[in-house]
Design an enzyme around this catalytic site. Sequence first.
Site, mmCIF file in Angstrom:
data_model
loop_
_atom_site.group_PDB
_atom_site.id
_atom_site.type_symbol
_atom_site.label_atom_id
_atom_site.label_comp_id
_atom_site.label_asym_id
_atom_site.label_seq_id
_atom_site.Cartn_x
_atom_site.Cartn_y
_atom_site.Cartn_z
ATOM 1 N NE ARG A 158 -2.020 -1.328 3.666
ATOM 2 C CZ ARG A 158 -2.991 -0.821 4.509
ATOM 3 N NH1 ARG A 158 -4.038 -0.154 4.817
ATOM 4 N NH2 ARG A 158 -2.132 -1.073 5.836
ATOM 5 C CG ASN B 232 -4.112 -3.749 3.673
ATOM 6 O OD1 ASN B 232 -4.132 -4.281 2.085
ATOM 7 N ND2 ASN B 232 -3.635 -4.188 4.567
#
Length: 773
Positions: free
Chosen positions: A20, A38
């Site tokens: 990320r 996520n």
Amino acid sequence: MSIKALRIRVTGIVQGVGFRPFVYRLATRLGLKGYVVNLGGSEVEIFVEGDENSLKFFVERISVEKPPNARIDKVFVEWIEPIGFKEFLIRESGSQQILRSVIPPDIGICSDCVREILDSGSRFYRYYWNSCVNCGPRFSMMFRTPYDRENTSMAVFRLCEKCEAEYRDPSNVRRFHAQGISCPVCGPKTFVFDSSGRRIDVDDIVSFVAKKILEGHIIAIKGVGGYHIACLASRDDVVLELRKRKRRPTQPFAVMARDYKVVEDIAVPFPEARELLESPQRPIVILPKKRDSKLSEYVSPGLSTVGVMLPYTGFQVLLLREIPDGFLIMTSGNVHGEPMCTNITCVFEKLRDVVDYVVEHEREIVHRVDDSVIRFSDGEPVFLRRARGYAPEWIELPFNVAESIAVGAELQTAGAVAFENKVVLTQYIGDVDEPAQLDDLRKELLWFAKIYGLKPSVVAADMHPNYHNKRIAVEFSKEFGAEYIEIQHHHAHIASAMAEHGVGEDENVVGIAIDGTGYGVDGGIWGGEVMIASYTNFKRTGSLQPFTLPGGDSAALYPVKPLISLFVLAGYSEEEVIKYLEKEGLIKSLPYGAKEAAITYRLAKSGRGAVVTSMGRTLDAFSALLNVCTLRTYEGEPPIKLEALADSGNYLDYYPKIKHFNGRLVVDVVDMLNWVLSNMDKRKSDLAATVLRSLGIGLGLIALESVKGLRNTKNFVVCSGGSAVNTHIIRGIKHALKSGEIGVKLPRKTPPGDGGIALGQIVIVSSKVSKHG
């Protein structure tokens, strides 16, 4: 400028590896807006908007620039309507499961974190549990997905002001949104206790522990997936004391070396070994011992090899730097036959009489994860144990399977869950004839089923009537309303190798399954088998020559018993056998001497015992015949020591005989026995090497004959089972198949032994369900 938008979903190892933060930096660099998040199936969702060319470039760079420990399996891209984001965000994770992805395995400490703990100017100086986005515990500390701090055992450690600032700083490549980070201020604290449970206050725990180890003490050290037991590996008296305390008379201990240079001081690494040893997975690698090194002979007595690994935590790095030799025994923190301890209560209950001191830290171990073990078999790296660093990465198949659970085998086992075209093997569980390991297997399988949102339609187990894990397979069947199917052991071994090497649902393959014990469809004990197999069915075309083996479990403990059975098969009289055993000193290896030998002979002669085609028991017999090993103190010891002897031998001029028996071809083991007896004046190492290679040649010749006339068959033979890691046997199989220009394939992603058998069980039951369901 026309604004367009993409929704992207990425699967693979994309949580817990800095994915990320990487996406955030890439998007902001390209001037794109949106978010990355996520999701609950361990996948990542990206919404990104901007000009079309930048979006296309963004998608391209995701795979090219991904973080070093990320693995991208699939990228799903769809054009959607833009929303009008003003910035790019890392959103709070969601529990929604749209796609399923890989749960991140534990990763060894990276070089950047090592540099920090050695830098006196760093705030992480001598901080034992330093980690960043590129390294540290993952699976071992996860309660649930997605991989976020609040879903791990790090949740109780609130980030200090400095760590919080780094966590929020996009320019901090290693700690921006790194979920497991901590420092000496906010991270887990470390303590030392003596074996009675009394806490000892010391200024520098590493220096204290190093001093005690150098004095000859034995220490339990809490690590990533459990406790290690550490002590000197260079002092015979210390190693022998550890053996006495652990009740482990001869089973080899693993060694941890400071760096690769130290590995070269005690071992002779294969060319590919360095990459494995220094990889983020940091497995134990089995390597040839270096002669005249400082390593005690009692670390791996009777073997030509030693298992070596490199440090994978900050504590280990610092400790090894204070040991002049640069290496220590670093073995599992357990008592014989039981699982490794994962909490301090277990240590004080189970290891009180084993260790002198205990190093404890505050981070809870959620999943027990042993060290992975890899060896080289005829130059190819193969798993002996698949755990830390590799589990629970999934295995992708060339076809879809039913949502299912497999409980594996009995010894050295792992279970599995499956969905779509994925099989997720649990970490190494161990021998499930012990209640604690059986509970572990149940717990881990249920955890994976829950995490992946499975509704299994079928549960698989081995057909052996006495395997303990069949009980939990029946429980799962009732709990999920799933069909229960039993699978033949060696069919599962072969199917696991087939699946790994891309054999299709409607294809056949010739497979060789070689191990110690597997329940045959005829009620016999198989273990040296050649089969023509599909995922649905198999036909046994050959085996080792069968013999009758009385004695039950004791026949596996005392290799002289299968030797007596081979003598019976060869037609020797009771008097001749007893006389030979007495002359060679082998009679003393049986608890009741000549009386027990005579009873064993008579039972075998009258056919009262199991009918055995086991490679393991055959190798036991030859190990006893050459007086290599006459008592098995750990699983596979006689064959392992026979291979160790063979490693220094040469192949002699013997070629095995093949004959017909009950509609199949068998390797004439009696002829081999008689040849060895007539050549006992030769070097034992040469005899050992020749026997092992000849057994492989014999099975290879049967496989070659089995291939003839087959259609829709791969041009290779798969080989699996615990004995399939034996270099000399594999060389023999390859030699026999070479004339037919047929290759040999071993499992590489899973252990050839029982740790990989659940994969085979999954593909077999799925095939049976799809064909008949």
